[in-house]
Structure formats: structure tokens, C-alpha cells
Scaffold this motif. Structure first.
Motif, PDB file in Angstrom:
ATOM      1  N   GLY A  29       0.793  -1.225   0.000  1.00  0.00           N
ATOM      2  CA  GLY A  29       0.000   0.000   0.000  1.00  0.00           C
ATOM      3  C   GLY A  29       0.820   1.267   0.000  1.00  0.00           C
ATOM      4  O   GLY A  29       0.268   2.373   0.067  1.00  0.00           O
ATOM      5  N   GLN A  30       2.145   1.135  -0.093  1.00  0.00           N
ATOM      6  CA  GLN A  30       3.027   2.298  -0.031  1.00  0.00           C
ATOM      7  C   GLN A  30       3.788   2.557  -1.328  1.00  0.00           C
ATOM      8  O   GLN A  30       4.108   3.700  -1.643  1.00  0.00           O
ATOM      9  CB  GLN A  30       4.040   2.126   1.112  1.00  0.00           C
ATOM     10  N   CYS A  31       4.084   1.498  -2.068  1.00  0.00           N
ATOM     11  CA  CYS A  31       4.903   1.646  -3.278  1.00  0.00           C
ATOM     12  C   CYS A  31       4.072   2.163  -4.450  1.00  0.00           C
ATOM     13  O   CYS A  31       2.832   2.163  -4.422  1.00  0.00           O
ATOM     14  CB  CYS A  31       5.569   0.320  -3.644  1.00  0.00           C
ATOM     15  N   LEU A  32       4.778   2.595  -5.485  1.00  0.00           N
ATOM     16  CA  LEU A  32       4.136   3.165  -6.665  1.00  0.00           C
ATOM     17  C   LEU A  32       3.239   2.137  -7.372  1.00  0.00           C
ATOM     18  O   LEU A  32       2.152   2.479  -7.859  1.00  0.00           O
ATOM     19  CB  LEU A  32       5.220   3.664  -7.631  1.00  0.00           C
ATOM     20  N   ILE A  33       3.661   0.879  -7.398  1.00  0.00           N
ATOM     21  CA  ILE A  33       2.878  -0.165  -8.069  1.00  0.00           C
ATOM     22  C   ILE A  33       1.540  -0.366  -7.375  1.00  0.00           C
ATOM     23  O   ILE A  33       0.492  -0.507  -8.026  1.00  0.00           O
ATOM     24  CB  ILE A  33       3.677  -1.487  -8.121  1.00  0.00           C
ATOM     25  N   CYS A  34       1.538  -0.378  -6.049  1.00  0.00           N
ATOM     26  CA  CYS A  34       0.289  -0.532  -5.301  1.00  0.00           C
ATOM     27  C   CYS A  34      -0.654   0.637  -5.570  1.00  0.00           C
ATOM     28  O   CYS A  34      -1.871   0.452  -5.699  1.00  0.00           O
ATOM     29  CB  CYS A  34       0.570  -0.640  -3.801  1.00  0.00           C
ATOM     30  N   HIS A  35      -0.120   1.853  -5.652  1.00  0.00           N
ATOM     31  CA  HIS A  35      -0.961   3.022  -5.894  1.00  0.00           C
ATOM     32  C   HIS A  35      -1.557   3.014  -7.303  1.00  0.00           C
ATOM     33  O   HIS A  35      -2.666   3.516  -7.510  1.00  0.00           O
ATOM     34  CB  HIS A  35      -0.149   4.297  -5.676  1.00  0.00           C
ATOM     35  N   ILE A  36      -0.839   2.459  -8.266  1.00  0.00           N
ATOM     36  CA  ILE A  36      -1.342   2.443  -9.649  1.00  0.00           C
ATOM     37  C   ILE A  36      -2.288   1.270  -9.888  1.00  0.00           C
ATOM     38  O   ILE A  36      -3.381   1.440 -10.447  1.00  0.00           O
ATOM     39  CB  ILE A  36      -0.161   2.376 -10.644  1.00  0.00           C
ATOM     40  N   PHE A  37      -1.881   0.077  -9.458  1.00  0.00           N
ATOM     41  CA  PHE A  37      -2.649  -1.126  -9.763  1.00  0.00           C
ATOM     42  C   PHE A  37      -3.557  -1.584  -8.626  1.00  0.00           C
ATOM     43  O   PHE A  37      -4.334  -2.526  -8.798  1.00  0.00           O
ATOM     44  CB  PHE A  37      -1.696  -2.265 -10.142  1.00  0.00           C
ATOM     45  N   GLY A  38      -3.470  -0.943  -7.466  1.00  0.00           N
ATOM     46  CA  GLY A  38      -4.328  -1.301  -6.351  1.00  0.00           C
ATOM     47  C   GLY A  38      -3.698  -2.341  -5.445  1.00  0.00           C
ATOM     48  O   GLY A  38      -2.707  -2.980  -5.788  1.00  0.00           O
TER      49      GLY A  38
END
Length: 290
Positions: free
Chosen positions: A80-89
Motif C-alpha cells: 500500500g506504499q509503493c508506486l505499483i500498489c498506488h497504480i494497480f491497487g
């Protein structure tokens, strides 16, 4: 919404899971309403999420790798902190850390033009309905003929074992496809068939391969270990839609930034592929309009 068009460089196997009675053991995913093979949006989302990490740099890449390789299974890929989590959920089992849907939405990929052998070499088969869905006005063939982008031989053409009357007409794939070398070749040899025939043509010309398990001790084939599987053949043109939720973009997560990361991930499909049987020469696709 952006529509991407991709050409299969290798056969593509997106398995339906399990076995069923039929001509092959391992079948591919199909649209239940048309019985046509498709590329599920979940498959596209999964590989793009994975390949998006490769295009990152510096701290962003380190955080994404740490998330993907987290020793805690519950938090692996869901920090929930990295860029991938923010883009892909992400979906963290810990309710205190919360869940979040992705800012990018993937939709199923569908066949635009399908390669079939004929007496004049390979041709690509499509339908007027498919071209109309892409915003191209296309003539509709009668129930007993084919429409060709080139002059037919003796007024007839075969599609595999099917033999039809054929005539020349004017129609074209979208310009975004024909600007590429591959797209121009497909457009020059494009054939429109009646819509009721399309599923039969596609399913009759899928690639089917046979494999066998090898006994490690003997180096020979294991008895009773023969199995077959089908795949979308190489040189198939596929189209799929991707939507970036602009309402959930902000200064740190702009639309342009998300689109750049997304396009970088799509480029890796040409080298690393997707779907099953990757180690057996399957899976690579080339996105034409990046």
C-alpha cells in the motif's frame, strides 16, 4: 480510454483451467456469448503489474521490489506504499492498512483479425461488426460470400477447408494499425466473412500442440503422460482497452506518469510474453501503437 492493438509473435495460451472432453486437454479462455478466444483483462493486468516494476528507477524501484518480495505472504504485493500498489491497487488482509482499487482498469482483449491459410497464402479474417466497433464503416458480406481487400482468384477463396464465393471491396483497418509494417501487411490481405462464420473459422484454425512428460531417470517419455493444448496462433491481431481513472489522479500521481509506466510495462510483452507455456516458445505479443 485508450485502445491498444497487439500482434501475437508466438502462439498465445491463456488457459481456462482444468480439463474437459474435446479435441484437446488444456483449452484456452473463450467468450461465453460468442465462443471466440479472448485475452482476459485480469491476465493483462497481472503481467503489466509485474513488468511495470522493471521500468522504475531509484527508490521507487527498491520499494516496489521490496513489496513484491516481502517474506510475509499476507503483505506480499500489498504494502500500500509503493508506486505499483498506488497504480494497480492492493488488498491487504490487515483492515487497518486498508484496501484500494487500481487507478488503471484493464478490459478483455478480443480478436480483430485472425490468420488463416488459403490457396493464395495466408489471409487475415475479420467481420464487418468488428471493424464497425473500431469506428470503421465496413460493408457487410452476404451469407454466402467473402469480401476481400484484393482481387479474388476465379471469384472464389478458401479459408482452410471452407470454400466461398469472393469479391473485392473497399475497407480498411484503423489508421493507428496500418501505420506499422505488420498492420499494413494484414490490411492488404484482410478478408471479411459473415459474422455467423467467424467463430467457426477461428476455432477450426487454432494451433494445437502435443506434449509429453519426460522421466528424469530414463530421459524418455513417461507412459500415459501425453497431453494436448491449444493456443491463439502467431500473427493474430488483438485489441484491448485500458482506462486511467483521471478523477483519482493527483499532483504526485499524474495521468502522464501513470501512462508512461503503463506503456513501459506493455513493451516488455514483446520480450517476456504472457500466459502459459512461456518456456515452450509461447506468449510474446507486440503492442503496435505505443
Amino acid at each position: 480510454m485508450a485502445t491498444y492493438f497487439a500482434l501475437t509473435i508466438d502462439p498465445l495460451h491463456i488457459g481456462a483451467g482444468g480439463y474437459r472432453l474435446g479435441r484437446v486437454d488444456n483449452t484456452i479462455v473463450r467468450d461465453p456469448s460468442t465462443d471466440l478466444p479472448k485475452v482476459p483483462g485480469s491476465s493483462l493486468s497481472g503481467v503489466c503489474r509485474n513488468y511495470a516494476i522493471y521500468g522504475l528507477e531509484g527508490d521507487e524501484k527498491e520499494k516496489a521490489i521490496a513489496c513484491a518480495e516481502n517474506p510475509d505472504e499476507k503483505e506480499r504485493g500489498n504494502c500500500g506504499q509503493c508506486l505499483i500498489c498506488h497504480i494497480f491497487g492492493f488488498a491487504n488482509p490487515d483492515k487497518k492498512k486498508g484496501n484500494q482499487i487500481g487507478r488503471v482498469k484493464f478490459f478483455d482483449g478480443h480478436i480483430i483479425a485472425f490468420p488463416v491459410r488459403s490457396m493464395i497464402g495466408p489471409v487475415w479474417v475479420s467481420t464487418a461488426e468488428v471493424l464497425n466497433s473500431l469506428g470503421i464503416k465496413a460493408p457487410t458480406p452476404s451469407q454466402e460470400e467473402l469480401l476481400l481487400n484484393f482481387a479474388p482468384v476465379n471469384g472464389h477463396l478458401n479459408l482452410g477447408w471452407l470454400y466461398f464465393k469472393a469479391r473485392q471491396d473497399k475497407f480498411s483497418l484503423p489508421e493507428v494499425i496500418t501505420t506499422s509494417q505488420y498492420g499494413r501487411l494484414i490490411n492488404e490481405r484482410l478478408v471479411l466473412c459473415p459474422s455467423w462464420l467467424f467463430a467457426e473459422v477461428v476455432n477450426s484454425n487454432l494451433e494445437v500442440r502435443t506434449s509429453v512428460c519426460i522421466d528424469f531417470k530414463t530421459g524418455a517419455a513417461k507412459p500415459h503422460a501425453l497431453f494436448t493444448y491449444e493456443a491463439i496462433p502467431r500473427a493474430t491481431l488483438i485489441g484491448f482497452d485500458i482506462v486511467i481513472d483521471e478523477n483519482r489522479c493527483n499532483e504526485s500521481m499524474t495521468r502522464d506518469k501513470i501512462e508512461g509506466i503503463l506503456k513501459n510495462s506493455l513493451r516488455y510483452l514483446e520480450q517476456l510474453g504472457m500466459g502459459g507455456m512461456n518456456t515452450r516458445g509461447f506468449g510474446r505479443i507486440k503492442v503496435l501503437n505505443l
